[in-house]
Write an enzyme that holds these catalytic residues in place. Structure first.
Site, mmCIF file in Angstrom:
data_model
loop_
_atom_site.group_PDB
_atom_site.id
_atom_site.type_symbol
_atom_site.label_atom_id
_atom_site.label_comp_id
_atom_site.label_asym_id
_atom_site.label_seq_id
_atom_site.Cartn_x
_atom_site.Cartn_y
_atom_site.Cartn_z
ATOM 1 N N GLY A 120 0.278 -5.534 -6.226
ATOM 2 C CA GLY A 120 -0.470 -4.992 -7.379
ATOM 3 C C GLY A 120 0.121 -4.330 -8.348
ATOM 4 O O GLY A 120 -0.592 -3.546 -9.067
ATOM 5 N N ASP A 160 3.693 -3.580 -3.189
ATOM 6 C CA ASP A 160 4.423 -4.456 -4.237
ATOM 7 C C ASP A 160 5.908 -4.135 -3.646
ATOM 8 O O ASP A 160 6.047 -3.447 -2.707
ATOM 9 C CB ASP A 160 4.305 -4.151 -5.565
ATOM 10 C CG ASP A 160 4.502 -5.232 -6.599
ATOM 11 O OD1 ASP A 160 5.366 -5.833 -6.451
ATOM 12 O OD2 ASP A 160 3.743 -5.515 -7.362
ATOM 13 N N PHE A 212 5.617 -9.931 0.021
ATOM 14 C CA PHE A 212 4.240 -10.949 0.435
ATOM 15 C C PHE A 212 4.789 -12.174 1.013
ATOM 16 O O PHE A 212 4.102 -13.092 1.532
ATOM 17 C CB PHE A 212 3.434 -11.321 -0.785
ATOM 18 C CG PHE A 212 4.008 -11.715 -2.057
ATOM 19 C CD1 PHE A 212 5.038 -12.614 -2.020
ATOM 20 C CD2 PHE A 212 3.327 -10.995 -3.313
ATOM 21 C CE1 PHE A 212 5.364 -12.968 -3.362
ATOM 22 C CE2 PHE A 212 3.773 -11.779 -4.492
ATOM 23 C CZ PHE A 212 4.913 -12.636 -4.414
ATOM 24 N N HIS A 271 -0.095 -17.796 -9.717
ATOM 25 C CA HIS A 271 -0.093 -18.781 -10.802
ATOM 26 C C HIS A 271 1.559 -18.889 -11.174
ATOM 27 O O HIS A 271 2.165 -19.499 -11.584
ATOM 28 C CB HIS A 271 -0.753 -18.656 -12.096
ATOM 29 C CG HIS A 271 -0.211 -17.171 -12.754
ATOM 30 N ND1 HIS A 271 -0.547 -17.156 -14.266
ATOM 31 C CD2 HIS A 271 0.393 -16.065 -12.486
ATOM 32 C CE1 HIS A 271 -0.032 -16.106 -14.506
ATOM 33 N NE2 HIS A 271 0.370 -15.438 -13.653
#
Length: 405
Positions: free
Chosen positions: A237, A264, A288, A309
């Site tokens: 985030g 993060d 992550f 993306h």
């Protein structure tokens, strides 16, 4: 197409334009598209080619103007400024400033109001904002990288680029590292990247309002919220800009301290400035590519905004699998906030972004079908899809097993 046919096509489009309400923001995208269609129908093909060739000088000129502080000076002025005034206020060379501003004016970034005299526009005022200026600098590096694309494709038999560690980025920079690892020690790049990530991805209202995040979370009271687990976990985030937007849209008293989680990498969490720190958030350093910590499993919603993306399918699946493993069937949702490429009619901005993702990360912007296929690989199904006219969307997903319960 004959000249007569082109005129007829343009005339028909203009008639359609006259039926649209310019005061209605919902029609703006359609109006702009039809205006472009008129230009396309009437513009000489040679002029289209020349305009494309000329565009290669636009971006570096804008970066040079930004570095000089020209956009800030124009934004601060209440009237047009001459080249001489701008040179005096920035310490730059007057002749150079005027030459750079000519191309900015031809591109619609500033307005030329007289001989060697220029005024700010909405676009130049945006470039005076630090986060947009950071994006301008980042894109300059991407343009340098993209220049190597033809040579790289020639050496790889023109194959699509789908690898994070073996693609154009590695070819251009002569490295075996991925982009994020390669840039990790580049403080200027990391600062610009994190700053640019604070720019909203959609126009108009904030995304929580646009997509009715409150309604999705609480389902009109039909969902009993588990007070013992997080309400929202914002994965990757950044500085918390989007979790803050979501918090502002949630009803007062609908969450308790410890239910809004910002995750993060450690260096990002540690660099959150004081004016962006929110006492309501729990700040969690997290990679992550690893499992969710036990304390943050079973949340009502996990968000991934402008994250996937950056990653080709192989890496995206790793990220999604760890989130899928954390979902509670029938309760937890995953929100992917990202671009959704239409099957036809992708605009310049979206097409540019897709090629940029390919060049930097070996990644891509995805169609709805591609999003569905990616989610299916980790046992997730799409519940709903919403998208704005500029193709920014919210894809809500849940465990496939949830539909069996």
């Amino acid at each position: 197409m004959s000249a007569e046919s082109k005129v007829a096509e343009a005339s028909a489009t203009i008639e359609q334009l006259l039926t649209l309400d310019v005061s209605d923001r919902k029609t703006h995208a359609e109006i702009v598209e039809k205006c472009r269609a008129v230009i396309s129908a009437l513009q000489d093909p040679a002029a289209v080619v020349v305009e494309t060739l000329a565009s290669v000088t636009t971006h570096p000129s804008l970066v040079a103007l930004s570095n000089l502080g020209i956009f800030e000076k124009l934004a601060a002025a209440n009237e047009p400024l001459t080249g001489a005034q701008l040179a005096e206020r920035t310490g730059g060379d007057q002749a150079l400033i005027v030459r750079l501003l000519r191309i900015a004016a031809a591109s619609g970034i500033v307005t030329e109001t007289g001989p060697q005299t220029f005024a700010a526009t909405g676009a130049s005022r945006m470039l005076a904002i630090p986060s947009f200026a950071a994006g301008l600098r980042l894109n300059h590096r991407t343009a340098e990288l993209a220049n190597s694309l033809p040579a790289y494709l020639a050496q790889t038999e023109n194959r699509n680029i789908t690898s994070y560690t073996n693609g154009l980025f590695q070819y251009h920079y002569k490295t075996d590292q991925g982009s994020f690892e390669y840039r990790a020690s580049d403080e200027a790049w990391m600062t610009d990247f994190n700053l640019f990530m604070t720019v909203p991805n959609n126009t108009g209202n904030s995304w929580p309002e646009t997509f009715d995040a409150r309604g999705k979370i609480f389902a009109g009271g039909a969902v009993k919220i588990n007070a013992d687990t997080p309400l929202v976990v914002d994965v990757a985030g950044g500085m918390g800009q989007d979790l803050r937007r979501l918090k502002e849209y949630l009803p007062l008293g609908s969450f308790t301290k410890g239910q809004l989680i910002l995750q993060d990498q450690a260096h990002v969490i540690e660099s959150v400035p004081a004016d962006m720190h929110d006492d309501a958030f729990t700040y969690v350093p997290h990679n992550f590519f690893g499992p969710q910590p036990a304390a943050y499993r079973g949340a009502r919603v996990y968000t991934l905004k402008s994250v996937l993306h950056d990653w080709a399918d192989e890496k995206a699946v790793e990220i999604l699998r760890h989130i899928a493993d954390s979902l509670t069937p029938g309760y937890s949702k995953l929100w992917i906030l990202d671009r959704i490429v239409p099957e036809t009619g992708a605009d310049k901005a979206l097409a540019w972004l897709d090629i940029s993702m390919m060049a930097i990360y070996g990644a891509l912007e995805r169609t709805q079908e591609q999003w569905a296929g990616l989610l299916q690989k980790v046992g997730l199904r799409i519940v709903s899809v919403q998208a704005t006219p500029d193709h920014f969307g919210l894809i809500e997903a849940e465990l496939e097993t949830a539909v069996l319960n």
